[in-house]
Design a protein around this motif. Structure first.
Motif, PDB file in Angstrom:
ATOM      1  N   SER A  21       0.532  -1.001  -0.082  1.00 30.19           N
ATOM      2  CA  SER A  21      -0.052   0.544  -0.349  1.00 30.19           C
ATOM      3  C   SER A  21       1.303   1.340  -0.202  1.00 30.19           C
ATOM      4  CB  SER A  21      -0.652   0.147   1.204  1.00 30.19           C
ATOM      5  OG  SER A  21      -1.882   1.169   0.879  1.00 30.19           O
ATOM      6  N   THR A  22       1.484   1.072   0.578  1.00 28.43           N
ATOM      7  CA  THR A  22       2.804   2.171   1.178  1.00 28.43           C
ATOM      8  C   THR A  22       3.502   2.527  -0.567  1.00 28.43           C
ATOM      9  OG1 THR A  22       3.074   2.005   3.605  1.00 28.43           O
ATOM     10  CG2 THR A  22       4.411   3.420   2.136  1.00 28.43           C
ATOM     11  N   LEU A  23       4.104   1.184  -0.697  1.00 27.96           N
ATOM     12  CA  LEU A  23       4.384   1.391  -2.070  1.00 27.96           C
ATOM     13  C   LEU A  23       3.983   1.844  -3.560  1.00 27.96           C
ATOM     14  CD1 LEU A  23       7.098   0.495  -4.125  1.00 27.96           C
ATOM     15  CD2 LEU A  23       5.779  -1.181  -4.353  1.00 27.96           C
ATOM     16  N   CYS A  24       2.282   1.716  -3.226  1.00 25.35           N
ATOM     17  CA  CYS A  24       1.650   2.386  -4.379  1.00 25.35           C
ATOM     18  C   CYS A  24       0.786   3.850  -4.721  1.00 25.35           C
ATOM     19  CB  CYS A  24       0.125   1.540  -4.091  1.00 25.35           C
ATOM     20  SG  CYS A  24      -0.160  -0.814  -5.105  1.00 25.35           S
ATOM     21  N   LYS A  25       1.263   4.428  -2.954  1.00 28.49           N
ATOM     22  CA  LYS A  25       1.194   5.132  -2.856  1.00 28.49           C
ATOM     23  C   LYS A  25       2.488   5.804  -3.555  1.00 28.49           C
ATOM     24  CE  LYS A  25      -0.106   8.636   0.916  1.00 28.49           C
ATOM     25  NZ  LYS A  25       0.857   9.903   0.479  1.00 28.49           N
ATOM     26  N   ALA A  26       3.424   5.727  -3.408  1.00 30.01           N
ATOM     27  CA  ALA A  26       4.787   6.314  -3.055  1.00 30.01           C
ATOM     28  C   ALA A  26       5.105   6.585  -4.864  1.00 30.01           C
ATOM     29  CB  ALA A  26       5.624   5.984  -2.698  1.00 30.01           C
ATOM     30  N   LEU A  27       4.725   5.184  -5.310  1.00 30.47           N
ATOM     31  CA  LEU A  27       4.278   5.279  -6.972  1.00 30.47           C
ATOM     32  C   LEU A  27       3.140   6.080  -7.771  1.00 30.47           C
ATOM     33  CD1 LEU A  27       4.882   1.454  -7.209  1.00 30.47           C
ATOM     34  CD2 LEU A  27       6.843   3.009  -8.214  1.00 30.47           C
ATOM     35  N   TYR A  28       2.029   6.316  -7.638  1.00 29.68           N
ATOM     36  CA  TYR A  28       1.453   7.252  -7.545  1.00 29.68           C
ATOM     37  C   TYR A  28       1.894   8.885  -7.754  1.00 29.68           C
ATOM     38  CZ  TYR A  28      -3.042   9.071  -8.493  1.00 29.68           C
ATOM     39  OH  TYR A  28      -4.011  10.293  -9.854  1.00 29.68           O
ATOM     40  N   GLU A  29       1.961   8.835  -7.088  1.00 27.84           N
ATOM     41  CA  GLU A  29       2.609  10.545  -6.467  1.00 27.84           C
ATOM     42  C   GLU A  29       3.804  10.666  -7.370  1.00 27.84           C
ATOM     43  OE1 GLU A  29       3.227  10.528  -1.966  1.00 27.84           O
ATOM     44  OE2 GLU A  29       1.280  10.308  -1.862  1.00 27.84           O
ATOM     45  N   LYS A  30       4.476   9.515  -7.685  1.00 26.30           N
ATOM     46  CA  LYS A  30       5.747  10.234  -8.594  1.00 26.30           C
ATOM     47  C   LYS A  30       5.397  10.012  -9.549  1.00 26.30           C
ATOM     48  CE  LYS A  30      10.808  10.117  -8.374  1.00 26.30           C
ATOM     49  NZ  LYS A  30      11.764   9.773  -7.176  1.00 26.30           N
ATOM     50  N   TYR A  31       4.661   8.627 -10.378  1.00 30.38           N
ATOM     51  CA  TYR A  31       4.533   8.435 -11.979  1.00 30.38           C
ATOM     52  C   TYR A  31       3.327   8.263 -12.173  1.00 30.38           C
ATOM     53  CZ  TYR A  31       9.848   7.118 -10.824  1.00 30.38           C
ATOM     54  OH  TYR A  31      10.916   6.650 -10.130  1.00 30.38           O
ATOM     55  N   MET A  38       3.944  -9.362 -10.399  1.00 30.24           N
ATOM     56  CA  MET A  38       4.704 -10.101  -9.649  1.00 30.24           C
ATOM     57  C   MET A  38       4.554 -11.239  -9.766  1.00 30.24           C
ATOM     58  SD  MET A  38       2.147  -8.631  -6.305  1.00 30.24           S
ATOM     59  CE  MET A  38       2.096  -6.994  -6.372  1.00 30.24           C
ATOM     60  N   ASP A  39       4.826 -12.391  -9.339  1.00 33.39           N
ATOM     61  CA  ASP A  39       5.047 -13.388  -8.736  1.00 33.39           C
ATOM     62  C   ASP A  39       3.784 -14.165  -7.730  1.00 33.39           C
ATOM     63  OD1 ASP A  39       5.705 -13.596  -6.233  1.00 33.39           O
ATOM     64  OD2 ASP A  39       7.767 -14.019  -6.392  1.00 33.39           O
ATOM     65  N   GLY A  40       3.565 -15.092  -7.699  1.00 35.91           N
ATOM     66  CA  GLY A  40       2.304 -15.818  -7.267  1.00 35.91           C
ATOM     67  C   GLY A  40       3.112 -16.335  -5.825  1.00 35.91           C
ATOM     68  N   ALA A  41       4.009 -15.636  -4.953  1.00 31.98           N
ATOM     69  CA  ALA A  41       3.981 -15.790  -3.662  1.00 31.98           C
ATOM     70  C   ALA A  41       2.599 -16.070  -2.607  1.00 31.98           C
ATOM     71  CB  ALA A  41       4.783 -14.943  -2.930  1.00 31.98           C
ATOM     72  N   SER A  42       2.277 -16.557  -2.350  1.00 32.29           N
ATOM     73  CA  SER A  42       0.732 -16.844  -0.980  1.00 32.29           C
ATOM     74  C   SER A  42       0.059 -15.693  -0.712  1.00 32.29           C
ATOM     75  CB  SER A  42       0.684 -17.984  -0.156  1.00 32.29           C
ATOM     76  OG  SER A  42       1.754 -18.243   0.795  1.00 32.29           O
ATOM     77  N   TYR A  43       1.350 -14.808  -0.153  1.00 30.10           N
ATOM     78  CA  TYR A  43       1.195 -13.882   0.296  1.00 30.10           C
ATOM     79  C   TYR A  43       1.009 -12.608  -0.219  1.00 30.10           C
ATOM     80  CZ  TYR A  43       6.011 -12.889  -0.545  1.00 30.10           C
ATOM     81  OH  TYR A  43       7.464 -13.251  -0.692  1.00 30.10           O
ATOM     82  N   HIS A  44       1.401 -13.411  -1.718  1.00 25.78           N
ATOM     83  CA  HIS A  44       0.954 -11.680  -2.765  1.00 25.78           C
ATOM     84  C   HIS A  44      -0.844 -12.675  -3.268  1.00 25.78           C
ATOM     85  CE1 HIS A  44       5.099 -11.837  -4.269  1.00 25.78           C
ATOM     86  NE2 HIS A  44       4.860 -10.633  -3.513  1.00 25.78           N
ATOM     87  N   LYS A  45      -0.730 -13.433  -3.262  1.00 23.79           N
ATOM     88  CA  LYS A  45      -2.903 -13.599  -3.213  1.00 23.79           C
ATOM     89  C   LYS A  45      -3.436 -14.070  -1.961  1.00 23.79           C
ATOM     90  CE  LYS A  45      -2.187 -15.218  -8.084  1.00 23.79           C
ATOM     91  NZ  LYS A  45      -1.742 -15.924  -9.067  1.00 23.79           N
ATOM     92  N   PHE A  94      -8.033 -10.511  -5.821  1.00 21.07           N
ATOM     93  CA  PHE A  94      -6.737 -10.436  -4.201  1.00 21.07           C
ATOM     94  C   PHE A  94      -6.667  -9.079  -4.077  1.00 21.07           C
ATOM     95  CE2 PHE A  94      -5.352 -13.803  -8.133  1.00 21.07           C
ATOM     96  CZ  PHE A  94      -5.486 -14.258  -7.041  1.00 21.07           C
ATOM     97  N   ALA A  95      -6.445  -8.792  -2.824  1.00 19.22           N
ATOM     98  CA  ALA A  95      -6.281  -8.053  -1.761  1.00 19.22           C
ATOM     99  C   ALA A  95      -5.295  -7.510  -1.976  1.00 19.22           C
ATOM    100  CB  ALA A  95      -6.173  -8.109  -0.644  1.00 19.22           C
ATOM    101  N   CYS A  96      -4.171  -7.430  -3.082  1.00 18.73           N
ATOM    102  CA  CYS A  96      -3.288  -6.475  -3.965  1.00 18.73           C
ATOM    103  C   CYS A  96      -3.819  -5.534  -4.590  1.00 18.73           C
ATOM    104  CB  CYS A  96      -1.428  -7.227  -3.940  1.00 18.73           C
ATOM    105  SG  CYS A  96      -1.546  -8.351  -5.447  1.00 18.73           S
ATOM    106  N   VAL A  97      -4.803  -6.391  -5.654  1.00 20.57           N
ATOM    107  CA  VAL A  97      -5.179  -5.919  -6.635  1.00 20.57           C
ATOM    108  C   VAL A  97      -5.781  -4.692  -6.410  1.00 20.57           C
ATOM    109  CG1 VAL A  97      -6.557  -6.192  -8.393  1.00 20.57           C
ATOM    110  CG2 VAL A  97      -4.857  -8.313  -8.314  1.00 20.57           C
ATOM    111  N   LYS A  98      -6.656  -5.698  -5.055  1.00 19.85           N
ATOM    112  CA  LYS A  98      -7.863  -4.026  -5.035  1.00 19.85           C
ATOM    113  C   LYS A  98      -6.441  -2.874  -4.107  1.00 19.85           C
ATOM    114  CE  LYS A  98     -11.670  -3.223  -2.209  1.00 19.85           C
ATOM    115  NZ  LYS A  98     -12.690  -4.024  -0.586  1.00 19.85           N
ATOM    116  N   ILE A  99      -5.635  -2.443  -3.952  1.00 16.63           N
ATOM    117  CA  ILE A  99      -4.802  -1.828  -2.875  1.00 16.63           C
ATOM    118  C   ILE A  99      -3.846  -0.858  -4.176  1.00 16.63           C
ATOM    119  CG2 ILE A  99      -2.838  -1.177  -2.140  1.00 16.63           C
ATOM    120  CD1 ILE A  99      -3.251  -3.853  -0.117  1.00 16.63           C
ATOM    121  N   ALA A 100      -3.632  -1.588  -5.413  1.00 13.96           N
ATOM    122  CA  ALA A 100      -3.717  -0.581  -6.623  1.00 13.96           C
ATOM    123  C   ALA A 100      -4.347  -0.577  -7.148  1.00 13.96           C
ATOM    124  CB  ALA A 100      -2.827  -1.688  -7.144  1.00 13.96           C
ATOM    125  N   LYS A 101      -5.352  -1.136  -7.517  1.00 14.88           N
ATOM    126  CA  LYS A 101      -6.685  -0.393  -8.010  1.00 14.88           C
ATOM    127  C   LYS A 101      -6.956   1.265  -7.045  1.00 14.88           C
ATOM    128  CE  LYS A 101      -9.088  -4.397 -10.660  1.00 14.88           C
ATOM    129  NZ  LYS A 101      -9.732  -4.707 -10.792  1.00 14.88           N
TER     130      LYS A 101
END
Length: 200
Positions: A21-31, A38-45, A94-101
């Motif tokens: 979530s922190t990364l997504c915010k920083a990416l959005y603010e900068k780019y 990302m890979d399919g590690a269980s904590y990503h999905k 997935f939660a990460c997809v929701k965060i990214a959106k």
């Protein structure tokens, strides 16, 4: 090695999602909006809600199907209901997809067991190599300090760009070889712990 510690065991979806979530915010603010691979590690999905499994009671499976407006016959048995769940589980993101959106980013997952498409795996190989070659460590603090020093001294922007270019080159080779090759979208739900067997 039997005593080797895998970082996957020390990481979970809650920690990842907080950092992501922190990364997504920083990416959005900068780019602005970006595409994130990302890979399919269980904590990503981690799904935003639980999907019925073979351990789920039949009535709970029925309730899940009804909640997602999936039409089915009352005569279906439990295995058939579970098959319907599998066919429709992509309706639960997935939660990460929701965060990214939330930040207008798009997430794609690399296929399982293709660590050559993950620049981070090359970086890990450099860092792990430094730890392995630095001799026996008396305690975990020593390992931690060696890891941090390896990141500071060995992982330069040139190294990161080099591994990124290598991953991109590998991806292009796959695309040239197979016109149908593509990154997996969010409905592909196989756990990828491929870095354990990865040789970069």
């Amino acid at each position: 090695m039997p005593n080797q510690v895998d970082y996957h065991g020390n990481f979970n979806a809650e920690i990842f999602e907080d950092l992501f979530s922190t990364l997504c915010k920083a990416l959005y603010e900068k780019y602005g909006p970006v595409n994130i691979h990302m890979d399919g590690a269980s904590y990503h999905k981690r799904r935003v809600e639980n999907i019925p499994t073979s351990n789920t009671k039949k009535q709970e499976i029925i309730d899940w199907l009804n909640a997602h407006n999936i039409v089915f016959s009352d005569e279906l048995r439990r295995p058939e209901l579970l098959e319907l769940v599998q066919m429709n589980k992509e309706k639960v993101t997935f939660a990460c997809v929701k965060i990214a959106k939330q930040y207008e980013h798009e997430v794609s997952f690399t296929p399982p067991y293709h660590c050559e498409l993950q620049p981070i795996e090359g970086i890990w190989s450099v860092v792990k190599g430094e730890v392995a070659h630095s001799g026996p460590h008396p305690n975990l603090l020593s390992v931690r300090n060696t890891l941090l020093n390896a990141f500071k001294k060995k992982i330069t922007s040139q190294v990161i760009i080099g591994f990124w270019r290598r991953a991109l080159k590998n991806a292009k080779k796959y695309l040239e070889f197979d016109d149908n090759a593509q990154l997996m979208d969010e409905d592909f739900d196989e756990y990828d712990n491929s870095d354990e067997d990865c040789v970069i």
